[in-house]
Design an enzyme around this catalytic site. Structure first.
Site, PDB file in Angstrom:
ATOM      1  N   LYS A 112      59.641  26.906  72.345  1.00 48.67           N
ATOM      2  CA  LYS A 112      60.610  26.972  71.250  1.00 48.67           C
ATOM      3  C   LYS A 112      61.644  25.858  71.311  1.00 48.67           C
ATOM      4  CE  LYS A 112      59.821  31.622  69.803  1.00 48.67           C
ATOM      5  NZ  LYS A 112      60.242  32.985  69.607  1.00 48.67           N
ATOM      6  N   LYS A 222      48.812  31.390  69.537  1.00 45.69           N
ATOM      7  CA  LYS A 222      48.845  32.794  69.104  1.00 45.69           C
ATOM      8  C   LYS A 222      49.374  32.934  67.678  1.00 45.69           C
ATOM      9  CE  LYS A 222      53.407  34.243  70.600  1.00 45.69           C
ATOM     10  NZ  LYS A 222      54.040  35.347  69.971  1.00 45.69           N
ATOM     11  N   LYS A 225      55.138  35.026  64.110  1.00 47.43           N
ATOM     12  CA  LYS A 225      56.045  35.174  62.967  1.00 47.43           C
ATOM     13  C   LYS A 225      56.622  33.836  62.547  1.00 47.43           C
ATOM     14  CE  LYS A 225      58.216  39.110  64.858  1.00 47.43           C
ATOM     15  NZ  LYS A 225      58.896  38.602  66.028  1.00 47.43           N
TER      16      LYS A 225
HETATM   17  N1  AQP Z   1      49.565  36.950  68.529  1.00 49.86           N
HETATM   18  C1  AQP Z   1      49.889  38.009  69.254  1.00 49.86           C
HETATM   19  N2  AQP Z   1      48.928  38.751  69.846  1.00 49.86           N
HETATM   20  C2  AQP Z   1      49.258  39.843  70.577  1.00 49.86           C
HETATM   21  N3  AQP Z   1      50.531  40.264  70.748  1.00 49.86           N
HETATM   22  C3  AQP Z   1      51.516  39.562  70.167  1.00 49.86           C
HETATM   23  N4  AQP Z   1      52.855  39.697  70.140  1.00 49.86           N
HETATM   24  C4  AQP Z   1      53.386  38.706  69.407  1.00 49.86           C
HETATM   25  N5  AQP Z   1      52.440  37.912  68.937  1.00 49.86           N
HETATM   26  C5  AQP Z   1      51.244  38.400  69.396  1.00 49.86           C
HETATM   27  C6  AQP Z   1      53.577  40.770  70.782  1.00 49.86           C
HETATM   28  O1  AQP Z   1      54.380  41.405  69.788  1.00 49.86           O
HETATM   29  C7  AQP Z   1      55.599  41.838  70.398  1.00 49.86           C
HETATM   30  C8  AQP Z   1      56.769  41.356  69.607  1.00 49.86           C
HETATM   31  O2  AQP Z   1      57.082  40.037  69.855  1.00 49.86           O
HETATM   32  P1  AQP Z   1      58.522  39.445  69.551  1.00 49.86           P
HETATM   33  O3  AQP Z   1      58.931  39.718  68.179  1.00 49.86           O
HETATM   34  O4  AQP Z   1      59.472  39.864  70.572  1.00 49.86           O
HETATM   35  O5  AQP Z   1      58.326  37.899  69.734  1.00 49.86           O
HETATM   36  P2  AQP Z   1      57.105  37.045  70.057  1.00 49.86           P
HETATM   37  O6  AQP Z   1      56.360  37.552  71.223  1.00 49.86           O
HETATM   38  O7  AQP Z   1      57.602  35.649  70.196  1.00 49.86           O
HETATM   39  O8  AQP Z   1      56.251  37.262  68.740  1.00 49.86           O
HETATM   40  P3  AQP Z   1      56.100  36.383  67.474  1.00 49.86           P
HETATM   41  O9  AQP Z   1      55.443  37.197  66.451  1.00 49.86           O
HETATM   42  O10 AQP Z   1      55.430  35.092  67.811  1.00 49.86           O
HETATM   43  O11 AQP Z   1      57.579  36.097  66.983  1.00 49.86           O
HETATM   44  P4  AQP Z   1      58.404  34.768  66.916  1.00 49.86           P
HETATM   45  O12 AQP Z   1      57.563  33.803  66.181  1.00 49.86           O
HETATM   46  O13 AQP Z   1      59.640  35.176  66.180  1.00 49.86           O
HETATM   47  O14 AQP Z   1      58.692  34.329  68.310  1.00 49.86           O
HETATM   48  C9  AQP Z   1      55.578  41.352  71.844  1.00 49.86           C
HETATM   49  O15 AQP Z   1      55.134  42.390  72.674  1.00 49.86           O
HETATM   50  C10 AQP Z   1      54.573  40.246  71.811  1.00 49.86           C
HETATM   51  O16 AQP Z   1      53.969  40.017  73.051  1.00 49.86           O
END
Ligand code: AQP
Length: 354
Positions: A112, A222, A225
Site C-alpha cells: 500500500k 488478490k 476492494k
Molecule cells: N481476495 C481475497 N481472498 C480471500 N480473502 C480475502 N480477504 C480480502 N481479500 C481477500 C479477507 O477479507 C477480510 C477483510 O479484509 P479487510 O477489509 O480488512 O482488508 P484487506 O484484507 O486488505 O481486503 P481488501 O478487500 O483487499 O481491502 P482493501 O483493498 O481495502 O485493502 C480479511 O480477512 C481478508 O484477509
C-alpha cells in the site's frame, strides 16, 4: 467456557466475493462453536484517505452485509471499532513495545505504500518508462517513503490491539492477513514476558480453498476492494447483469483446454470460485466443462454466482438503517464491557494508576 473468535473488515469500499469466501463465510459457521466478536474496522479504513460521507454509508453497508450473510447478533457481538475507544488506547500502549523493523516487514504496508514498486525501480527493473540511476532511485524512494502516512505503518499494531483486547483464541481471516496475526502473537508474547501473563495468544485460521481469491482482471494479485478497476472483483451487491459482464470479461489463459493447474492461474481462479459457489470439487467442474470451452464455463459460472448471492442481497434489502444502528449500538456496549476490564488490567501492569 467457549473459546473466542475475533475478526473484522474495513469499510473501505464495496465488499466482494473474496471478503465473503475468505472471511465472512467462515465466521457464519464458526459463530455456532465460538464466542464470536465481529467488528467493522473503520479506524483501519482511514489509513487510506476516505470520503467521510462514504465512510459512514459503507460502515452501515458492511454491518448489513454481515447480518445478511448470516451473522446472528443473538450469538455474536457485532460493532463498530471506533465506538469502543479501548482499541485506540491499547494500540498506543502496544506501540511502545513494537519495533519499527517488524512493521517494515509487513507485506500490506509494502504494497500500500508502494515500497515494492519503488524497490523494483531501485533495482532498475522497471524499465518501461524510465530506468532510474541508483542515486535518483534512492532520492525518489526516500521522498515517497517520507510521504507515507504513519497510520498505514502502524495499521498492524491496531489490528493486534483489536485481537488481544478480547483474549481472542482464533482469528479467521484470508491469507493476506496471516502475517498481521503473526505480529499480534509476537506482541502478545512480548507483553506477557515483560509485564506478566496478560494476553491470550491467538491463532490465525484460514480455509485452504478460499484463503486467496484472485482478481478477475489479474490472477497474480488478490481480489481487492481498493483495486483500481471494477473488473477486478465481484461485489456482493452487484446486479446479475454486472456479475455476468464482469465474469465474461475476466482474463483467461492462452489455449482453450479446461484444466485446473498453476500453469493456468486465471482459469484456476475461475474454477476455484465456481467450485466454492456451486459446492463442487474443482475436478468436477473440469470434467463438466472439459469439452465445452471457456465461454460456456464463464456463462454458467456467472449464473452460479448470481444464484449464490441472491439470498444475501434479498436479506440485505430488508434490513433498515435503524435496525442495524440498534444492533451496532448494543454490540458496542457488550464489547466495551470486555474491553474496559482488559485495558484496566493492561494499564495496571504497566504501572498506571487506574
Ligand atoms: N481476495 C481475497 N481472498 C480471500 N480473502 C480475502 N480477504 C480480502 N481479500 C481477500 C479477507 O477479507 C477480510 C477483510 O479484509 P479487510 O477489509 O480488512 O482488508 P484487506 O484484507 O486488505 O481486503 P481488501 O478487500 O483487499 O481491502 P482493501 O483493498 O481495502 O485493502 C480479511 O480477512 C481478508 O484477509
Amino acid at each position: 467456557m467457549k473459546k473466542r473468535i475475533f475478526s473484522g473488515i474495513q469499510p473501505s469500499g464495496n465488499l466482494h466475493l473474496g471478503n465473503y469466501l475468505g472471511a465472512i463465510k467462515n465466521w457464519v459457521k464458526l459463530q455456532n462453536e465460538y464466542d464470536s466478536i465481529f467488528c467493522i474496522v473503520d479506524l483501519h479504513a482511514i489509513t487510506i484517505p476516505q470520503n467521510p460521507q462514504e465512510l459512514s454509508q459503507k460502515t452501515l453497508e458492511v454491518a448489513k452485509l454481515y447480518l445478511a450473510s448470516g451473522i446472528d447478533p443473538e450469538k455474536s457481538i457485532v460493532f463498530i471499532q471506533s465506538q469502543v475507544q479501548e482499541h485506540a488506547e491499547l494500540m498506543w500502549l502496544l506501540n511502545t513495545i513494537t519495533k519499527n523493523g517488524d512493521l517494515m516487514k509487513m507485506t500490506q504496508f509494502k504494497d500500500k505504500s508502494k515500497v515494492i514498486v519503488l524497490k523494483k525501480k531501485l533495482r532498475g527493473e522497471l524499465v518501461d518508462r524510465k530506468v532510474f540511476s541508483r542515486k535518483e532511485s534512492l532520492e525518489y524512494l526516500l521522498k515517497e517513503y517520507l510521504g507515507t502516512k504513519t497510520g498505514l505503518f502502524n495499521y498492524p499494531i491496531l489490528m493486534a490491539a483489536d485481537i488481544l483486547l478480547y483474549d481472542t483464541n482464533l482469528v479467521p481471516v484470508g491469507e493476506d492477513q496471516l502475517q498481521h496475526v503473526e505480529l499480534t502473537r509476537k506482541l502478545g508474547r512480548k507483553f506477557n514476558q515483560e509485564f506478566g501473563e496478560t494476553f491470550t495468544i491467538p491463532e490465525g485460521f484460514t480455509q485452504k480453498e478460499s484463503k486467496r481469491i484472485m482478481g478477475l482482471d489479474d490472477p497474480t494479485n488478490k481480489m481487492s476492494k481498493s483495486a483500481s478497476s471494477d473488473y477486478n472483483r465481484i461485489d456482493l451487491l452487484d446486479s446479475p447483469e454486472t456479475i455476468e459482464r464482469k465474469v465474461m470479461k475476466a482474463v483467461t489463459d492462452s489455449g482453450q483446454g479446461i484444466e485446473y493447474s498453476d500453469n493456468k492461474p486465471a482459469l484456476k481462479n475461475l474454477i476455484n470460485i465456481f467450485s466454492l459457489v456451486a459446492n463442487k470439487k474443482p475436478e468436477e467442474i473440469v470434467t463438466q466443462y472439459e469439452n465445452q470451452g471457456y465461454k460456456k464455463l464463464k456463462e454458467e459460472l456467472a449464473q452460479a454466482v448470481v444464484d449464490y448471492l441472491r439470498p444475501i442481497q434479498e436479506k440485505y434489502n430488508q434490513i433498515s438503517d435503524e435496525e442495524v444502528k440498534k444492533i451496532l449500538s448494543d454490540g458496542a456496549k457488550r464489547a466495551r464491557k470486555i474491553a474496559e476490564t482488559k485495558i484496566k488490567e493492561v494499564k495496571k501492569k504497566m504501572g498506571m494508576i487506574v
